[in-house]
Design an enzyme around this catalytic site. Structure first.
Site, PDB file in Angstrom:
ATOM      1  N   ASP A 288       0.791  -1.248   0.000  1.00 51.70           N
ATOM      2  CA  ASP A 288       0.000   0.000   0.000  1.00 51.70           C
ATOM      3  C   ASP A 288       0.823   1.299   0.000  1.00 51.70           C
ATOM      4  OD1 ASP A 288      -1.565  -2.105   0.853  1.00 51.70           O
ATOM      5  OD2 ASP A 288      -2.226  -1.151   2.696  1.00 51.70           O
TER       6      ASP A 288
ATOM      7  N   SER B 133      -0.166   0.109   7.514  1.00 50.89           N
ATOM      8  CA  SER B 133      -0.592   1.299   6.771  1.00 50.89           C
ATOM      9  C   SER B 133      -1.137   2.411   7.667  1.00 50.89           C
ATOM     10  CB  SER B 133      -1.651   0.914   5.740  1.00 50.89           C
ATOM     11  OG  SER B 133      -1.021   0.209   4.700  1.00 50.89           O
TER      12      SER B 133
ATOM     13  N   GLU C  86     -10.408  -2.593   4.794  1.00 50.06           N
ATOM     14  CA  GLU C  86      -9.072  -2.051   5.034  1.00 50.06           C
ATOM     15  C   GLU C  86      -8.976  -0.644   4.425  1.00 50.06           C
ATOM     16  OE1 GLU C  86      -6.311  -6.012   4.884  1.00 50.06           O
ATOM     17  OE2 GLU C  86      -6.619  -5.092   2.944  1.00 50.06           O
TER      18      GLU C  86
HETATM   19  C1  FRU Z   1      -3.812  -3.637   2.801  1.00 49.26           C
HETATM   20  C2  FRU Z   1      -3.147  -4.092   4.093  1.00 49.26           C
HETATM   21  C3  FRU Z   1      -3.496  -3.147   5.220  1.00 49.26           C
HETATM   22  C4  FRU Z   1      -2.356  -3.347   6.174  1.00 49.26           C
HETATM   23  C5  FRU Z   1      -1.195  -3.549   5.236  1.00 49.26           C
HETATM   24  C6  FRU Z   1      -0.153  -4.492   5.747  1.00 49.26           C
HETATM   25  O1  FRU Z   1      -3.186  -4.080   1.661  1.00 49.26           O
HETATM   26  O2  FRU Z   1      -3.532  -5.414   4.376  1.00 49.26           O
HETATM   27  O3  FRU Z   1      -4.756  -3.376   5.788  1.00 49.26           O
HETATM   28  O4  FRU Z   1      -2.164  -2.261   7.031  1.00 49.26           O
HETATM   29  O5  FRU Z   1      -1.727  -4.038   4.023  1.00 49.26           O
HETATM   30  O6  FRU Z   1       0.971  -4.501   4.922  1.00 49.26           O
END
Ligand code: FRU
Length: 498
Positions: free
Chosen positions: A28, A85, A207
């Site tokens: 992300d 994230s 998310e």
């Molecule tokens: C989304 C996610 C978020 C998390 C991050 C972990 O792609 O799963 O929810 O914070 O990636 O790398």
């Protein structure tokens, strides 16, 4: 730093005008904020491998959202866990007290670890701050600042300054819903409400929310709120992880969806635009709401066939709200500065294309942009074949019988890393006055399509052979009029470093 900026970025499949990390894994985009003339981009990064692992925040900076300067890792795991994230803001009023009355950057993110007593996984929210324009960061000694033991999945805080209420607001994913909190100082958070348990798509865990206000049809007196929610992969869902959005109102405490709970609005109809969120603190006189997404899909993200690095981002896009017969919807278009990379190679005007003809014959390109305004004159289908050779092609087209735009990557190149990758997908578009506009960006390993006024976006990874460079425009079952078409080669953003 020198090492970071002297890499050649010339590997097989290496994106030439999309952001990718210098090496190793990226997912992300995180902490995007504009501050003192620079757009910051942080990202989920595993510096030890090309597969997902203990998360850090990688960092890059741009002055134009097109050319990126790579920076060292900004945030590393500490006693509170790995760094998931989150977002970043400018603390203009030093509400946090981190900046001795001045201003600076504060990042708000999830830390993931396990409870030492129960051994169960937990996710808590933390702060870090930077007094030197994002170059170095200190973890706040009082971390974590927000916990909720009811949720195992409690993550990805997106924070913004709520001008009307004079306080910070946060949207955060909590399992199958989005929770809203507020704070005077970024440190103390008060729960206000939650949204979405029975609304939108729940094909996967919720998310990476984002919440912002936009004028409708450019009218500043008619404003609505947009809530973006990414939904994780689910083995039973062929499309994998995707991003949806809601349109409605937000009174500082509560978000209300103006559409039916069971209607789903997709931000992108391709397979590879996930965890997309927007920049904060873009100056008011600029006013753009700028979005960027991770160009991959949790279904196969860990298996895509790249060596030195894995992961790339979409082009940054400008979001607007438009009203139409179906309701108020997001439209998106790539940032204007991309034009600085264009080298025009063919311009067509008022050309009729019959079945079997190819007005782009003889052109070869690896990285390109095509913009076209087309007149539908009875053909059943029209389209572009890009990155084409005898055995490979990616088709972007419009099927007049169904009124749908499609991307067909079933013969696009390497696809054996996942059984679901070779596929075709499509989405509705409303054609007005028999005219359809298409804009395509093709990079070494992606195709991004914008249709109409930007009401439809499709983003897909492709892995063609380097030699597949042919280009075709076709009409099937009748004629197509090209009102105008412009084909440009897009220069590499990394070539100055080579
Ligand atoms: C989304 C996610 C978020 C998390 C991050 C972990 O792609 O799963 O929810 O914070 O990636 O790398």
């Amino acid at each position: 730093m020198d090492l970071l900026n002297t890499l050649t970025y010339d590997e097989t499949y290496r994106p030439q005008f999309h952001y990718s990390p210098p090496a190793q894994w990226m997912n992300d985009p995180n902490g995007m904020v504009y501050y003192e003339g620079e757009y910051h981009l942080f990202y989920q990064h595993h510096p030890g491998s090309t597969v997902w692992g203990p998360m850090h925040w990688g960092h890059a900076v741009s002055k134009d959202l097109v050319r990126w300067e790579q920076h060292p890792i900004a945030l590393r795991p500490d006693r509170n866990g790995t760094v998931f994230s989150g977002s970043a803001v400018v603390d203009w009023k030093d509400s946090s007290g981190f900046f001795g009355g001045g201003t600076g950057l504060v990042a708000i993110f999830t830390q993931d670890d396990s409870d030492p007593e129960t051994g169960e996984s937990r996710q808590r929210q933390s702060l870090a701050y930077s007094k030197d324009k994002g170059r170095t960061w200190a973890m706040f000694a009082g971390n974590p600042v927000l916990t909720d033991a009811r949720f195992t999945d409690f993550r990805d805080p997106k924070v913004f300054w709520d001008e009307r209420r004079g306080r910070w607001a946060m949207a955060i994913a909590a399992g199958d819903r989005i929770a809203f909190y507020t704070s005077p100082d970024l440190k103390e958070w008060t729960f206000r409400s939650e949204f979405g348990q029975t609304e939108g798509s729940h094909d996967g865990v919720w998310e990476c929310p984002d919440l912002f206000e936009l004028p409708v049809d450019g009218d500043e007196r008619r404003r609505k709120w947009v809530l973006i929610v990414s939904i994780g992969d689910n083995p039973d869902e062929p499309a994998g992880s995707r991003t949806q959005y809601f349109v409605g109102s937000f009174d500082g405490d509560k978000f209300v969806n103006e559409n039916d709970g069971d209607s789903v609005l997709w931000l992108d109809h391709g397979r590879d635009n996930y965890a997309a969120v927007t920049w904060s603190d873009v100056p008011g006189d600029d006013g753009r709401r700028l979005l960027i997404g991770w160009m991959s899909n949790w279904k196969y993200a860990n298996q895509t066939p790249t060596d030195a690095w894995r992961g790339a981002l979409t082009l940054p896009r400008v979001l607007e709200l438009r009203s139409g017969a179906a309701g108020t919807r997001l439209v998106q278009k790539p940032v204007d500065d991309i034009v600085t990379l264009r080298e025009s190679v063919r311009e067509l005007r008022d050309v009729t294309v019959k079945e079997g003809e190819n007005p782009l014959a003889g052109l070869e390109a690896e990285c390109l942009e095509i913009t076209a305004e087309l007149e539908l004159r009875g053909a059943e289908e029209l389209g572009f074949r890009v990155r084409k050779s005898g055995a490979e092609e990616t088709v972007v087209g419009y099927d007049a019988s169904t009124g749908r735009v499609f991307v067909d990557r079933s013969r696009s190149g390497q696809s054996d890393f996942h059984e679901g990758f070779a596929c075709r997908h499509e989405a509705d578009i409303t054609v007005r006055d028999g005219r359809l506009r298409l804009q395509l960006f093709v990079d070494r390993s992606s195709v991004e399509v914008f249709a109409g006024e930007g009401e439809l976006a499709m983003t897909d990874l492709i892995f063609p052979s380097a030699g597949s460079m042919g280009l075709e425009f076709y009409a099937k079952g009748g004629e197509i009029g090209i009102v105008s078409m412009s084909v440009s080669v897009i220069k590499s953003i990394w070539q100055e470093a080579r």
